[in-house]
Design an enzyme around this catalytic site. Structure first.
Site, PDB file in Angstrom:
ATOM      1  CB  CYS A 129      43.769  39.025  45.816  1.00  0.00           C
ATOM      2  SG  CYS A 129      44.002  40.627  44.685  1.00  0.00           S
TER       3      CYS A 129
ATOM      4  CB  CYS B 146      43.681  38.297  42.107  1.00  0.00           C
ATOM      5  SG  CYS B 146      44.921  39.465  42.728  1.00  0.00           S
TER       6      CYS B 146
END
Length: 302
Positions: A31, A34
């Site tokens: 991600c 993230c």
């Protein structure tokens, strides 16, 4: 920052959140957002210096935990306090918004400092260092004026030392809260007793005067209540509660339950700090407080 798994979730998140806010960051290695959010959260955890704990959960590896929280997109952050989720957000947030989010929930640096000073004060008291404890409590109240626990301990210690004027000055900022707070109300009841004794010039001979009135009329509740307050002013707590029980056994509702309310106030005043015990254990109750609580229940429920 700590990586959390299903096996460590109960300890590192749920149990930990009982004493410190825990921000749970659901993320995954693939991600991109993230990877942007994660370092900012880690930086804030360092800057906030213990005001919250950062727990990271790999939602790919810990799908059961992700499902438990209903995670549908990442990054998603959930703030845990007292074992329960209280707030959260999804996606990358600017640092300013992250700070605003945290500041809405986590204790201020001043509040944490005041709590530490209060704990140090209790340790000092346990060691017999009354002046050291008083100084630490004074600092705690000055650092965080909203800390009513520290203020209660500070005013209580001042009263125990006979420094009534200083106690009234320290109590003044919270006097309006006394009616709604059992602990602050207890301090007010103590100071009211001191004022009653001072206003009535009830010196050492007052006990005999009260006794004479009570002997003449066992239902002279004004005399009994006056004697109880006189005993409170001298910090003769058990004798004061015994006298209040005499009123309660004869008329529980007398004077808008003044006897019961004053009795409860004394219990608040005399209850010592609970000793520290291992996690999961219940600290023992003070035997005197426990005994007088039972006596009150027995009389009130009879």
């Amino acid at each position: 920052m700590i990586d959390v798994t299903l096996e460590t979730f109960e300890t590192e998140v749920v149990a930990a959140s009982m004493s410190q806010p825990v921000l749970v960051d659901f993320w995954a290695p693939w991600c991109g957002p993230c990877k942007t959010l994660g370092p900012v959260l880690e930086k804030l955890e360092t800057e906030y210096a213990g005001r919250f704990k950062l727990a990271k959960i790999d939602s790919d590896q810990e799908q059961q935990l992700a499902a438990m929280f209903g995670i549908r997109s990442i990054p998603t952050c959930v703030l845990m306090m007292n074992g329960q989720p209280v707030d959260g957000f999804m996606g990358v947030q600017p640092e300013g918004q992250l700070r605003a989010f945290l500041d809405k929930h986590v204790p201020s640096a001043e509040a944490l400092q005041a709590e530490e000073q209060e704990e140090e004060a209790q340790d000092a008291l346990a060691e017999g260092d009354t002046e050291g404890a008083l100084e630490k409590l004074q600092h705690a109240v000055a650092t965080d004026p909203a800390n009513d626990e520290a203020r209660f301990d500070y005013v209580k210690l001042l009263l125990q030392l006979g420094r009534e004027d200083d106690a009234k000055v320290a109590f003044a900022p919270v006097i309006a809260k006394a009616e709604a707070s059992r602990r602050l109300g207890a301090l007010k009841a103590w100071m009211d007793a001191l004022d009653f004794v001072a206003a009535g010039a009830h010196g050492e001979g007052a006990d005999a005067q009260f006794d004479a009135k009570i002997t003449a009329n066992k239902r002279d509740f004004e005399a009994r209540f006056g004697r109880a307050r006189w005993l409170m002013a001298r910090q003769r707590w058990q004798e004061a509660m015994d006298e209040l029980l005499e009123i309660l056994m004869r008329d529980k509702a007398w004077n808008d339950e003044a006897a019961r309310k004053t009795y409860v106030a004394i219990l608040e005043i005399i209850e010592p700090p609970r000793p520290k015990v291992a996690e999961g254990q219940i600290p023992p109750e003070d035997p005197v407080v426990a005994a007088y609580r039972r006596r009150l229940s027995s009389v009130v429920l009879s």
